[in-house]
Design an enzyme around this catalytic site. Structure first.
Site, PDB file in Angstrom:
ATOM      1  CG  ASP A   1       6.398  34.266   7.753  1.00  0.00           C
ATOM      2  OD1 ASP A   1       7.472  33.728   8.211  1.00  0.00           O
ATOM      3  OD2 ASP A   1       5.750  33.477   6.882  1.00  0.00           O
ATOM      4  CD1 TRP A   2      13.074  34.572  10.624  1.00  0.00           C
ATOM      5  CD2 TRP A   2      10.917  34.508  11.683  1.00  0.00           C
ATOM      6  NE1 TRP A   2      12.867  34.149  12.131  1.00  0.00           N
ATOM      7  CE2 TRP A   2      11.835  34.246  12.654  1.00  0.00           C
ATOM      8  CE3 TRP A   2       9.442  34.628  11.917  1.00  0.00           C
ATOM      9  CZ2 TRP A   2      11.244  34.145  13.803  1.00  0.00           C
ATOM     10  CZ3 TRP A   2       9.096  34.455  12.993  1.00  0.00           C
ATOM     11  CH2 TRP A   2       9.968  33.933  14.199  1.00  0.00           C
TER      12      TRP A   2
END
Length: 768
Positions: free
Chosen positions: A230-231
């Protein structure tokens, strides 16, 4: 040598390291000289959020125009794999038109609590629904040659401290609830990528968790794709690489220290090569699909707004229809009340926010059917507005019926934070009260991403749960209100009366960076049904404008093992065409394992004309009856009776049939002198041992005067104990430690007991 290995040998160490992170926010690094393209990614999951490159407008909501489809919270209520697959196909076509290779979705995380801020992005509190619909979505998107990223892997149940928090969960609960959803989606959908979550699992970041990323996801489930973070979820590049995270997003320049560590470690270089192979495979797959589309001249096969409307129409849930107030007749004098009728809440807030092409409000949609009056009713900013409420009540009083549009404003639920309660805004509740007093024929339409409390439910005649319906949600609402479509949605989560009733209430949010999932496997309806806790609306609940009858339940077992074919006949006994969601639950009778009283193990949706009947069938396999055996580290079925239930919902059983299953043979638990007699009798060798010693034990018990008149001095076999296990005397006996044998039998020393128990553990014993 294959293409991937050929490229890998040509890449320098620095190029390999660069390959494992983004080129920017949304693309991977390309190596055109080696034929490796950049993979273009975009947020989803219920609409394309492709950011436009504009240095003058870096706002994350500066995305290309796209169609907002119903959120997963609504689409799940369709209980329709084919329909969700069609939505996925339409989303895939949207990606192609915008040059996107990888759509970041679907989200299949379990709704542990109704106040999770991102719940609107997830399907259900149940892993079967989440996994099956997640797989359908994946197959739909990927049928276009566009990849998906199944997220967020895993146990990502809250937004509060999501980047630093640890989901502390026992292994059985992880396997049965928080991993089964991903397992189904991976095995049936085969996503190109899986996204590792922000949170830790039992103290280890998801991006670094080789136990689940490598051992479970890849080795056990057979996942062949790439794992991306995930970012901003990667905190240590080397630990993430070792832990199975192939791609760190967004762009993160590797430090000189990271480069040096890898350069001087042959083992790390092997890990890096492994991860690069997966990323090269992804990039080459993207190239292959791009080339294929160029040759075939891609054309859309679906109109996205039409698909969005169909999903909304078949997912909307009719919760209440007293006196058959619905459907509405066009001849009636109608007033629509509430700002959401004009400016609907139709999507979630955060990274999934879509820059919509055209949002159809209920007020716009109804104008094509009949004339209605409108009153705003409340202020959008949440401030109390007595004057607006009074005007609305006055209009309601002069109408045949009033439709009140309320729900949760955008700021109430979002990625990044959780709700603190389940209540509607106070001005919405006051409006419902005022309108229902002015006109008893009041219908409430809810637009919200997750469950709300409804203390006002008894004051109104109709309730429609729309969740977040996407661009065409207003049209779907109107078509359902006026009977143009027959509501067929069923709740994919429970609606408790109040937040405090929920099993996660005491523990949700956690303490500091630790969140203990103390409710274990008792999530959602599994808790409510086992506890016999009343709810406002149970999982699987929903009404129709027609009625359905169920008959002829047949459970076909070829033997007494854990498998069965189940058939049942459904008849539309009403006068309207309708769709019914057939739900199959398995309920184990009380055994040695603590389990939910029932669990969903099959579902399907059928369309029936008036008076038409159809037979539907389900295949139950070993997993349908199994629990996760922590000692065996595998799925086990316990011997016993199981009810096969066809339910109208999780609470209402329609047809029930009991079957007996002979479960799995599990390894014998090692006994000690402090094990109970009940433990002894679970061991096949222990049963034989008991048959040899029990007659002397009962004689000694009688001689000691310990026994009461109900005790028989004759030998009591293991089978007889099993038959009488609910008798208080035998409950006591089964709970006694084995040391009681030496305490009650004078000639039987503790040392002899220990020797015998050791021999029982080895499969033999001596008689004294």
């Amino acid at each position: 040598m294959d293409k991937i290995q050929e490229i890998l040998q040509q890449l320098s160490l620095e190029e390999k390291i660069a390959l494992t992170t983004g080129a920017n926010n949304w693309q991977t690094v390309s190596f055109e000289k080696y034929g490796v393209p950049s993979v273009v990614m975009s947020d989803g999951p219920h609409g394309l959020r492709k950011e436009q490159v504009d240095e003058n407008n870096p706002n994350v909501f500066n995305s290309v125009k796209a169609t907002a489809f119903p959120t997963a919270s609504l689409a799940a209520c369709s209980f329709d794999r084919k329909l969700v697959g069609q939505m996925g196909k339409a989303l895939g076509e949207e990606c192609i038109t915008q040059g996107v290779d990888l759509l970041l979705g679907p989200g299949v995380n379990i709704k542990r609590s109704p106040i999770g801020g991102r719940n609107f992005e997830y399907f259900s509190e149940d892993p079967l629904i989440s996994g099956e619909l997640g797989a359908a979505y994946i197959n739909g998107v990927q049928s276009n040659g566009i990849g998906t990223s199944l997220k967020h892997f895993f146990a990502n149940s809250q937004e509060f401290r999501r980047v630093t928090g640890s989901s502390d969960v026992d292994e059985r609960t992880l396997r049965e609830i928080y991993l089964t959803n991903f397992e189904i989606a991976v095995k049936k959908g085969k996503p190109w990528t899986v996204m590792a979550a922000y949170n830790k699992i039992n103290g280890c970041f998801a991006t670094e968790n080789a136990k689940y990323n490598e051992n479970v996801l890849r080795d056990k489930w057979g996942f062949k794709g790439a794992i991306i973070s995930d970012w901003g979820a990667t905190h240590d590049r080397i630990k993430a690489l070792i832990g199975g995270t192939d791609l760190t997003m967004p762009k993160e320049q590797a430090t000189a220290e990271v480069v040096q560590k890898i350069k001087h470690s042959p083992e790390l270089q092997k890990v890096l090569d492994r991860n690069c192979e997966r990323l090269l495979a992804l990039a080459l797959k993207v190239k292959e699909q791009r080339d294929k589309r160029k040759k075939e001249s891609f054309k859309r096969s679906l109109k996205p707004l039409e698909v969005a409307q169909k999903v909304a129409e078949e997912s909307l849930v009719l919760l209440k229809n007293k006196d058959q107030i619905l459907p509405i007749s066009k001849k009636q004098k109608i007033t629509f009340i509430g700002d959401f009728a004009k400016n609907p809440r139709y999507q979630g807030f955060g990274s999934s926010h879509v820059n919509s092409i055209h949002v159809i409000s209920a007020l716009e949609a109804v104008s094509k059917i009949t004339e209605v009056s409108f009153s705003q009713g409340y202020r959008e900013d949440g401030q109390d507005a007595l004057q607006l409420r009074s005007k609305a009540a006055e209009k309601a009083k002069k109408s045949d019926l009033a439709v009140v549009f309320v729900g949760l404003p955008e700021t109430y639920e979002s990625e990044g934070y959780d709700r603190s309660h389940m209540k509607l805004p106070e001005n919405h509740v006051k409006l419902i009260d005022a309108v229902s007093k002015a006109n008893p024929n009041t219908i409430v339409v809810l637009q919200n991403g997750s469950p709300v409390e409804m203390p006002w439910a008894d004051k109104v005649k109709g309730i429609v749960e729309m969740y977040l319906g996407g661009d065409a949600g207003g049209q779907a609402i109107v078509n359902a209100l006026f009977g143009i479509v027959n509501p067929s949605g069923r709740l994919a989560e429970s609606f408790p009366y109040k937040l405090e009733d929920h099993s996660s209430y005491l523990f949700f949010g956690g303490e500091g960076d630790h969140v203990e999932y103390r409710e274990g496997v008792f999530v959602g309806y599994r808790y409510f049904e086992t506890k016999k806790m009343p709810v406002r609306y149970p999982f699987g609940y929903g009404l129709s404008y027609t009625t359905f009858d169920y008959t002829d339940l047949v459970v076909d077992q070829k033997d007494d093992k854990a498998s069965a074919k189940v058939t049942v006949t459904i008849t539309n006994s009403g006068d309207r065409t309708g769709k019914e969601v057939v739900q199959l639950y398995v309920s184990p009778h009380k055994g040695n394992i603590i389990r939910p009283v029932k669990e969903l193990k099959g579902f399907t949706k059928v369309t029936l004309q008036p008076k038409e009947s159809k037979q539907v069938s389900f295949e139950l396999d070993h997993r349908s009856f199994a629990y996760w055996n922590v000692e065996e580290k595998d799925w086990s079925v316990e011997t016993g009776d199981y009810d096969i239930i066809i339910g109208k919902n999780a609470h209402e059983n329609i047809l029930v049939q009991t079957i007996h299953i002979v479960g799995d043979t599990v390894k014998n638990q090692k006994l000690t002198e402090l094990s109970t007699i009940g433990d002894l009798l679970k061991n096949p060798n222990g049963v034989k041992y008991w048959e040899k010693i029990s007659d002397r034990f009962f004689e000694a018990v009688t001689e000691s005067g310990f026994a009461n008149q109900k005790t028989d001095t004759k030998q009591v076999t293991a089978d007889e104990l099993e038959e009488q296990k609910n008798n208080d005397m035998y409950k006591l006996l089964l709970s006694l430690p084995i040391t009681t044998l030496s305490q009650m039998i004078p000639e039987y020393s503790l040392e002899k007991l220990k020797q015998d128990i050791a021999e029982v553990n080895h499969g033999s014993w001596r008689l004294y």
